[in-house]
Write an enzyme that holds these catalytic residues in place. Structure first.
Site, PDB file in Angstrom:
ATOM      1  CB  SER A  50      -6.753  -0.601   6.521  1.00  0.00           C
ATOM      2  OG  SER A  50      -7.134  -0.995   7.818  1.00  0.00           O
ATOM      3  CE  LYS A  99      -9.710   1.091   8.314  1.00  0.00           C
ATOM      4  NZ  LYS A  99     -10.892   0.736   7.504  1.00  0.00           N
ATOM      5  CE  LYS A 134      -8.822  -2.214  10.971  1.00  0.00           C
ATOM      6  NZ  LYS A 134     -10.274  -2.179  10.715  1.00  0.00           N
ATOM      7  CG  ASP A 149     -11.881   0.879  11.511  1.00  0.00           C
ATOM      8  OD1 ASP A 149     -12.827   0.946  12.321  1.00  0.00           O
ATOM      9  OD2 ASP A 149     -11.862   0.077  10.547  1.00  0.00           O
ATOM     10  CD  GLU A 202     -13.615   2.385   8.970  1.00  0.00           C
ATOM     11  OE1 GLU A 202     -12.567   2.934   8.555  1.00  0.00           O
ATOM     12  OE2 GLU A 202     -14.010   1.299   8.539  1.00  0.00           O
ATOM     13  CG  ASP A 215     -16.794  -0.810   8.463  1.00  0.00           C
ATOM     14  OD1 ASP A 215     -17.598  -1.528   7.847  1.00  0.00           O
ATOM     15  OD2 ASP A 215     -15.603  -1.166   8.631  1.00  0.00           O
ATOM     16  CE  LYS A 230     -15.079  -2.840   5.404  1.00  0.00           C
ATOM     17  NZ  LYS A 230     -14.674  -3.602   6.584  1.00  0.00           N
ATOM     18  N   GLY A 246     -12.538  -2.466   2.737  1.00  0.00           N
ATOM     19  CA  GLY A 246     -12.004  -3.748   2.286  1.00  0.00           C
ATOM     20  C   GLY A 246     -12.226  -4.823   3.323  1.00  0.00           C
TER      21      GLY A 246
HETATM   22  O1  OSB Z   1     -13.056  -2.489   9.649  1.00  0.00           O
HETATM   23  O2  OSB Z   1     -12.495  -1.891   7.709  1.00  0.00           O
HETATM   24  C1  OSB Z   1     -12.489  -2.742   8.598  1.00  0.00           C
HETATM   25  C2  OSB Z   1     -10.302  -5.691   7.617  1.00  0.00           C
HETATM   26  C3  OSB Z   1     -11.093  -6.731   8.034  1.00  0.00           C
HETATM   27  C4  OSB Z   1     -12.298  -6.473   8.620  1.00  0.00           C
HETATM   28  C5  OSB Z   1     -12.708  -5.159   8.827  1.00  0.00           C
HETATM   29  C6  OSB Z   1     -11.925  -4.101   8.404  1.00  0.00           C
HETATM   30  C7  OSB Z   1     -10.682  -4.379   7.809  1.00  0.00           C
HETATM   31  C8  OSB Z   1      -9.753  -3.349   7.397  1.00  0.00           C
HETATM   32  C9  OSB Z   1      -8.770  -3.666   6.284  1.00  0.00           C
HETATM   33  O3  OSB Z   1      -9.680  -2.258   7.905  1.00  0.00           O
HETATM   34  C10 OSB Z   1      -9.361  -3.500   4.941  1.00  0.00           C
HETATM   35  C11 OSB Z   1      -8.482  -4.056   3.858  1.00  0.00           C
HETATM   36  O4  OSB Z   1      -7.329  -3.680   3.772  1.00  0.00           O
HETATM   37  O5  OSB Z   1      -8.982  -4.903   3.088  1.00  0.00           O
HETATM   38 MG    MG Z   2     -13.824  -0.550   9.571  1.00  0.00          MG
END
Ligand code: OSB
Ligand code: MG
Length: 373
Positions: free
Chosen positions: A138, A164, A166, A191, A216, A241, A265, A293
């Site tokens: 991500s 992924k 953002k 996401d 997402e 999520d 999660k 994560g």
């Molecule tokens: O939305 O999935 C998410 C990290 C922190 C809070 C929310 C998210 C995320 C990530 C990274 O997308 C996930 C990771 O690499 O641990």
């Molecule tokens: Mg997310």
């Protein structure tokens, strides 16, 4: 094999990410969280990790609310009676509303203890069968499109099985177009972390031309109905999520058509037992799931690897290698990735040892709670 929890030690750690991580809500570089160390009647140690951040931008929990819940409610409940099986923990906690991340942190340590007492891997204890898991990465919002393209190139070359990225208003369609131009075939998803509303429907429809695996959490946490409306107008599958706190939320979202994929999660849904139940329900209803994560340190990462061995975790998750986040992780060995897969270690419990030197270096507070039994 009855577990008598004798002692729970909360280690509060502060770690610095290799690079800042930016989402539609802001940027993080420091991560503060708890390592839960749990000791049973035979001296076995189980470990859990809390995932809440210092501010409640992702969900409502924070490091402080997690400490309050664990110290004043959940730890005393664990000391009330012995535990026959870790599935009992979420039932015992059910009189406490929500606070899923606090519950999951403690429940995770019980699961690790249970697996170690039975000389099983945590994955086996959960009913997982994979010996390796497919993983993705991500990538946060980058300062420039060029930075994003360079970062994607780097992770794709390392072997991550899906990327992924953002997105947020102002960093979406044009940026995805640039990514797709340079990488026409990589498995790609976006996401939004709740950055849009249903009024953006015409804008979000433009995503359909980029062959994304999914989008997402485009809309708000409580927008179950709105996501169902949006999904009717989008070809791109919606993955939820932030909206999914429980099996019941998953049922509601699936029944209403609010999503076609679920990001599980462990912390957000209240633990491994609930994650397992979501796995089973989604299998029955043909909904693919993957493990998200929370920029976890090694212990949380080990739990994520274990849950991903369950059979409905059919898509690469966000569980990347330790070195994608940290200069030095708190486990030995660290989590490594080869050709887009992480091997599941064949050792009891979470399968990784604690790197106590590293843990103590990052620790800012230690609290001990003892059972009276
Ligand atoms: O939305 O999935 C998410 C990290 C922190 C809070 C929310 C998210 C995320 C990530 C990274 O997308 C996930 C990771 O690499 O641990
Ligand atoms: Mg997310």
């Amino acid at each position: 094999m009855t577990i008598y929890i004798k002692e729970i030690i909360l280690h509060r750690l502060r770690m610095t990410l290799n690079e800042p991580f930016s989402t539609s809500f802001g940027t993080m570089q420091e991560k503060e969280f708890f390592v839960i160390e749990m000791i049973d009647q035979d001296g076995h140690q189980g470990f859990g990790e809390s995932v809440a951040f210092t501010s409640p931008w992702y969900t409502e929990e924070t490091v402080k609310t997690v400490e309050h819940m664990m110290e004043d409610f959940l730890i005393p409940m664990l000391f009330e009676a012995p535990i026959e099986h870790p599935d009992e923990v979420s039932r015992r906690f059910s009189s406490i509303k929500r606070n899923t991340m606090a519950k999951a942190a403690l429940e995770g340590a019980v699961w690790d203890l249970h697996a170690k007492r039975n000389n099983q891997t945590l994955a086996e204890s959960l009913g997982g069968t994979k010996t390796q898991i497919d993983v993705g990465v991500s990538i946060g919002i980058q300062p420039t499109v060029k930075d994003l393209l360079t970062t994607i190139e780097k992770y794709a070359t390392e072997g991550y099985k899906r990327i992924k990225m953002k997105i947020k208003p102002g960093w979406d369609i044009d940026v995805i177009k640039a990514v797709r131009t340079q990488f026409p075939h990589i498995p790609l998803m976006a996401d939004a972390n709740s950055a849009y509303s249903l009024q953006d429907i015409e804008h979000l429809k433009k995503l359909d031309e980029f062959d994304l695996m999914m989008i997402e959490q485009p809309l708000g946490q409580d927008d179950i109905i709105e996501h169902a409306k949006l999904q009717q107008h989008l070809q791109t599958p919606i993955c939820l999520d932030e909206s999914i706190y429980s099996l019941n939320d998953a049922k509601m979202a699936i029944e209403l058509g609010s999503c076609k994929v679920i990001n599980v999660k462990v912390g957000r849904v209240g633990g491994l037992t609930e994650s397992k139940n979501i796995n089973d329900y989604c299998k029955l209803h043909n909904i693919p799931v993957w493990c998200g994560g929370m920029l976890d340190a090694g212990i949380g990462r080990a739990h994520n690897i274990a849950i991903t061995t369950l059979d409905q975790f059919v898509l690469p998750g966000d569980t990347s290698a330790s070195n994608r986040y940290w200069k030095k992780d708190i486990i030995e060995p660290e989590v490594t990735m080869d050709n887009g897969v992480i091997n599941v270690l064949n050792k009891p419990g979470i399968g990784y040892d604690i790197n106590w030197g590293a843990l103590e270096e990052y620790r800012v507070e230690k609290k001990i709670y003892k059972s009276i039994f």
